[in-house]
Design a protein around this motif. Structure first.
Motif, PDB file in Angstrom:
ATOM      1  N   ALA A  62      26.937 -27.183  -0.772  1.00 38.14           N
ATOM      2  CA  ALA A  62      26.670 -26.395  -1.979  1.00 38.14           C
ATOM      3  C   ALA A  62      27.403 -25.059  -1.900  1.00 38.14           C
ATOM      4  CB  ALA A  62      25.165 -26.154  -2.143  1.00 38.14           C
ATOM      5  N   SER A  63      27.753 -24.521  -3.063  1.00 36.39           N
ATOM      6  CA  SER A  63      28.346 -23.189  -3.126  1.00 36.39           C
ATOM      7  C   SER A  63      27.268 -22.156  -2.790  1.00 36.39           C
ATOM      8  CB  SER A  63      28.924 -22.928  -4.515  1.00 36.39           C
ATOM      9  OG  SER A  63      27.917 -23.069  -5.502  1.00 36.39           O
ATOM     10  N   PRO A  64      27.668 -20.943  -2.366  1.00 35.69           N
ATOM     11  CA  PRO A  64      26.670 -19.956  -1.914  1.00 35.69           C
ATOM     12  C   PRO A  64      25.563 -19.676  -2.912  1.00 35.69           C
ATOM     13  CG  PRO A  64      28.873 -19.228  -1.327  1.00 35.69           C
ATOM     14  CD  PRO A  64      29.045 -20.456  -2.169  1.00 35.69           C
ATOM     15  N   PHE A  65      25.904 -19.414  -4.180  1.00 30.41           N
ATOM     16  CA  PHE A  65      24.874 -19.080  -5.148  1.00 30.41           C
ATOM     17  C   PHE A  65      24.029 -20.281  -5.528  1.00 30.41           C
ATOM     18  CE2 PHE A  65      24.402 -14.875  -7.039  1.00 30.41           C
ATOM     19  CZ  PHE A  65      25.327 -14.159  -6.284  1.00 30.41           C
ATOM     20  N   ALA A  66      24.619 -21.454  -5.516  1.00 27.98           N
ATOM     21  CA  ALA A  66      23.838 -22.655  -5.801  1.00 27.98           C
ATOM     22  C   ALA A  66      22.803 -22.879  -4.711  1.00 27.98           C
ATOM     23  CB  ALA A  66      24.766 -23.864  -5.920  1.00 27.98           C
ATOM     24  N   PHE A  67      23.225 -22.715  -3.463  1.00 29.71           N
ATOM     25  CA  PHE A  67      22.301 -22.885  -2.349  1.00 29.71           C
ATOM     26  C   PHE A  67      21.198 -21.831  -2.393  1.00 29.71           C
ATOM     27  CE2 PHE A  67      20.851 -22.484   2.045  1.00 29.71           C
ATOM     28  CZ  PHE A  67      20.666 -23.812   2.408  1.00 29.71           C
ATOM     29  N   LEU A  68      21.587 -20.580  -2.706  1.00 27.31           N
ATOM     30  CA  LEU A  68      20.602 -19.511  -2.796  1.00 27.31           C
ATOM     31  C   LEU A  68      19.580 -19.775  -3.887  1.00 27.31           C
ATOM     32  CD1 LEU A  68      22.455 -16.089  -2.334  1.00 27.31           C
ATOM     33  CD2 LEU A  68      20.588 -17.008  -0.963  1.00 27.31           C
ATOM     34  N   LEU A  69      20.049 -20.202  -5.045  1.00 24.16           N
ATOM     35  CA  LEU A  69      19.130 -20.447  -6.156  1.00 24.16           C
ATOM     36  C   LEU A  69      18.138 -21.550  -5.795  1.00 24.16           C
ATOM     37  CD1 LEU A  69      20.026 -20.411  -9.892  1.00 24.16           C
ATOM     38  CD2 LEU A  69      18.491 -22.166  -9.027  1.00 24.16           C
ATOM     39  N   LEU A  70      18.633 -22.631  -5.190  1.00 23.18           N
ATOM     40  CA  LEU A  70      17.743 -23.713  -4.771  1.00 23.18           C
ATOM     41  C   LEU A  70      16.757 -23.232  -3.706  1.00 23.18           C
ATOM     42  CD1 LEU A  70      20.319 -26.656  -4.587  1.00 23.18           C
ATOM     43  CD2 LEU A  70      18.556 -26.292  -6.339  1.00 23.18           C
ATOM     44  N   ARG A  71      17.240 -22.414  -2.790  1.00 19.71           N
ATOM     45  CA  ARG A  71      16.366 -21.869  -1.737  1.00 19.71           C
ATOM     46  C   ARG A  71      15.270 -20.994  -2.340  1.00 19.71           C
ATOM     47  NH1 ARG A  71      18.150 -17.208   2.656  1.00 19.71           N
ATOM     48  NH2 ARG A  71      16.019 -16.679   3.309  1.00 19.71           N
ATOM     49  N   PHE A  72      15.646 -20.077  -3.224  1.00 17.50           N
ATOM     50  CA  PHE A  72      14.662 -19.188  -3.844  1.00 17.50           C
ATOM     51  C   PHE A  72      13.659 -19.974  -4.678  1.00 17.50           C
ATOM     52  CE2 PHE A  72      17.840 -15.411  -3.824  1.00 17.50           C
ATOM     53  CZ  PHE A  72      17.491 -15.118  -2.520  1.00 17.50           C
ATOM     54  N   ALA A  73      14.133 -20.999  -5.386  1.00 17.17           N
ATOM     55  CA  ALA A  73      13.241 -21.817  -6.209  1.00 17.17           C
ATOM     56  C   ALA A  73      12.229 -22.557  -5.333  1.00 17.17           C
ATOM     57  CB  ALA A  73      14.050 -22.800  -7.046  1.00 17.17           C
ATOM     58  N   LEU A  74      12.699 -23.098  -4.213  1.00 17.07           N
ATOM     59  CA  LEU A  74      11.809 -23.824  -3.301  1.00 17.07           C
ATOM     60  C   LEU A  74      10.791 -22.874  -2.686  1.00 17.07           C
ATOM     61  CD1 LEU A  74      11.097 -26.443  -1.821  1.00 17.07           C
ATOM     62  CD2 LEU A  74      12.852 -25.888  -0.123  1.00 17.07           C
ATOM     63  N   ALA A  75      11.250 -21.701  -2.233  1.00 12.26           N
ATOM     64  CA  ALA A  75      10.343 -20.725  -1.618  1.00 12.26           C
ATOM     65  C   ALA A  75       9.323 -20.219  -2.635  1.00 12.26           C
ATOM     66  CB  ALA A  75      11.147 -19.554  -1.056  1.00 12.26           C
ATOM     67  N   PHE A  76       9.764 -19.910  -3.850  1.00 14.52           N
ATOM     68  CA  PHE A  76       8.867 -19.397  -4.878  1.00 14.52           C
ATOM     69  C   PHE A  76       7.798 -20.432  -5.231  1.00 14.52           C
ATOM     70  CE2 PHE A  76       7.955 -18.691  -9.488  1.00 14.52           C
ATOM     71  CZ  PHE A  76       7.279 -17.484  -9.339  1.00 14.52           C
ATOM     72  N   THR A  77       8.205 -21.689  -5.343  1.00 15.40           N
ATOM     73  CA  THR A  77       7.249 -22.757  -5.640  1.00 15.40           C
ATOM     74  C   THR A  77       6.201 -22.875  -4.534  1.00 15.40           C
ATOM     75  OG1 THR A  77       8.927 -24.000  -6.870  1.00 15.40           O
ATOM     76  CG2 THR A  77       6.997 -25.222  -6.117  1.00 15.40           C
ATOM     77  N   ALA A  78       6.654 -22.845  -3.269  1.00 19.21           N
ATOM     78  CA  ALA A  78       5.724 -22.950  -2.144  1.00 19.21           C
ATOM     79  C   ALA A  78       4.766 -21.761  -2.114  1.00 19.21           C
ATOM     80  CB  ALA A  78       6.503 -23.036  -0.832  1.00 19.21           C
TER      81      ALA A  78
ATOM     82  N   VAL B  85       9.477 -18.676   3.856  1.00 18.09           N
ATOM     83  CA  VAL B  85       8.012 -18.611   3.811  1.00 18.09           C
ATOM     84  C   VAL B  85       7.449 -18.324   5.209  1.00 18.09           C
ATOM     85  CG1 VAL B  85       5.873 -19.818   3.231  1.00 18.09           C
ATOM     86  CG2 VAL B  85       7.924 -20.138   1.807  1.00 18.09           C
ATOM     87  N   GLY B  86       7.688 -19.220   6.154  1.00 18.62           N
ATOM     88  CA  GLY B  86       7.094 -19.072   7.479  1.00 18.62           C
ATOM     89  C   GLY B  86       7.564 -17.838   8.231  1.00 18.62           C
ATOM     90  N   ALA B  87       8.888 -17.721   8.451  1.00 15.76           N
ATOM     91  CA  ALA B  87       9.407 -16.579   9.207  1.00 15.76           C
ATOM     92  C   ALA B  87       9.220 -15.273   8.448  1.00 15.76           C
ATOM     93  CB  ALA B  87      10.889 -16.794   9.527  1.00 15.76           C
ATOM     94  N   GLN B  88       9.341 -15.319   7.118  1.00 17.52           N
ATOM     95  CA  GLN B  88       9.183 -14.089   6.337  1.00 17.52           C
ATOM     96  C   GLN B  88       7.748 -13.584   6.400  1.00 17.52           C
ATOM     97  OE1 GLN B  88      12.257 -13.332   4.399  1.00 17.52           O
ATOM     98  NE2 GLN B  88      11.424 -11.273   4.561  1.00 17.52           N
ATOM     99  N   LEU B  89       6.766 -14.481   6.347  1.00 19.99           N
ATOM    100  CA  LEU B  89       5.374 -14.073   6.492  1.00 19.99           C
ATOM    101  C   LEU B  89       5.118 -13.455   7.869  1.00 19.99           C
ATOM    102  CD1 LEU B  89       3.475 -17.032   4.764  1.00 19.99           C
ATOM    103  CD2 LEU B  89       3.420 -14.632   4.060  1.00 19.99           C
ATOM    104  N   LEU B  90       5.689 -14.059   8.912  1.00 21.18           N
ATOM    105  CA  LEU B  90       5.556 -13.508  10.260  1.00 21.18           C
ATOM    106  C   LEU B  90       6.174 -12.115  10.334  1.00 21.18           C
ATOM    107  CD1 LEU B  90       6.348 -16.475  12.685  1.00 21.18           C
ATOM    108  CD2 LEU B  90       4.237 -15.145  12.619  1.00 21.18           C
TER     109      LEU B  90
END
Length: 293
Positions: A35-51, A221-226
């Motif tokens: 994936a391109s950088p922004f595409a990967f970031l958007l998917l990552r943020f969407a997954l983290a926000f949903t969780a 989620v996990g590391a950021q909470l820690l």
């Protein structure tokens, strides 16, 4: 030396954070193969926000306290949004995970410079030695022509974003689950606003799943909470000193998983950073300014 249960939990949390965070550069680099950088970031943020929304729906904690919401959002845009964008672009432009982690390992030095007014001679020597190590690694990357100036600039941008964002987050004194859902929501929104000006390319393959799950759930989620809990409960300079352990772990993973090796001069630069930081934290004054933040 004896450790009580509280100490063991603290050391366990810090060790887990270092291990998880060290793998971030490796999985982010693997994700860029699909994936391109922004595409990967958007998917990552969407997954983290949903969780995070799902977690918040069970806990009943959704937002920071009134009067703290915009400040929390701004800290998140720096610490998560700006940092992640610069981080991914640095990797996309050719910075290896080991070099990127080493540059980011200088975060405790910047934190110390911003929070502490006075330093002992040996502490100052450690500071200068670690900064010299960073300069050695960056110079090696540029002179070797393997890594472009734009990639180094993005790595330094990631360093500045996470340093300033960490200080802002410490001053908020918000429980992690009161901050993260709002912060990732704003980061997701910001990514959507920037997306039309960026390349969108995603290949939904098996190789994308593990990097996306690691960055979206384990790191975001996990590391950021820690990390937020460590910021909330500890001395900020000491907490950010954990990042000097990250380069060593990441470089080892970088070599084992991706086959990337640092040159002799870059390894010397890393040794200078580690030795410098040892002096910085060995001779930390009691009751420093960092303790009050």
């Amino acid at each position: 030396m004896c450790f009580d249960s509280t100490s063991l939990r603290t050391y366990g949390a810090t060790a887990l954070f270092v291990l998880l965070w060290s793998g971030g550069a490796i999985f982010a680099r693997l994700g860029l193969d699909h994936a391109s950088p922004f595409a990967f970031l958007l998917l990552r943020f969407a997954l983290a926000f949903t969780a995070l929304v799902l977690i918040a729906s069970h806990s009943g904690v959704w937002l920071p306290e009134r009067g703290m919401r915009w400040a929390t959002a701004r800290a998140g845009l720096l610490m998560i949004g700006g940092y992640s964008i610069c981080y991914m672009l640095a990797l996309a432009k050719g910075i290896t995970p080991g070099v990127l982690a080493t540059v980011l390992g200088v975060q405790p030095i910047l934190t110390l410079m911003l929070l502490e007014r006075r330093a002992s001679p040996l502490r100052l020597l450690g500071l200068l030695l670690a900064l010299a190590g960073l300069a050695t690694i960056v110079a090696d990357s540029l002179l070797g022509s393997a890594m472009p100036l734009s990639g180094v600039a993005m790595a330094l941008g990631a360093l500045l974003c996470i340093t300033s964002g960490t200080i802002a987050q410490k001053n908020l004194r918000q429980p992690p689950m009161r901050a993260l859902p709002l912060q990732y929501g704003f980061c997701l929104l910001g990514s959507l606003l920037l997306l039309p000006s960026q390349q969108w390319q995603v290949r939904f393959e098996v190789g994308l799943i593990m990097p996306l799950l690691w960055m979206g759930l384990v790191i975001s989620v996990g590391a950021q909470l820690l990390f937020y809990r460590l910021i909330q409960t500890g001395n900020l300079v000491n907490v950010t000193s954990l990042f000097y352990l990250v380069p060593v772990t990441t470089v080892l993973l970088d070599y084992l998983l991706l086959g990337n090796r640092l040159s002799v001069s870059a390894l010397a630069g890393m040794a200078m950073i580690l030795l410098g930081l040892t002096l910085v934290f060995r001779f930390a004054p009691t009751g420093s300014a960092s303790d009050s933040n």
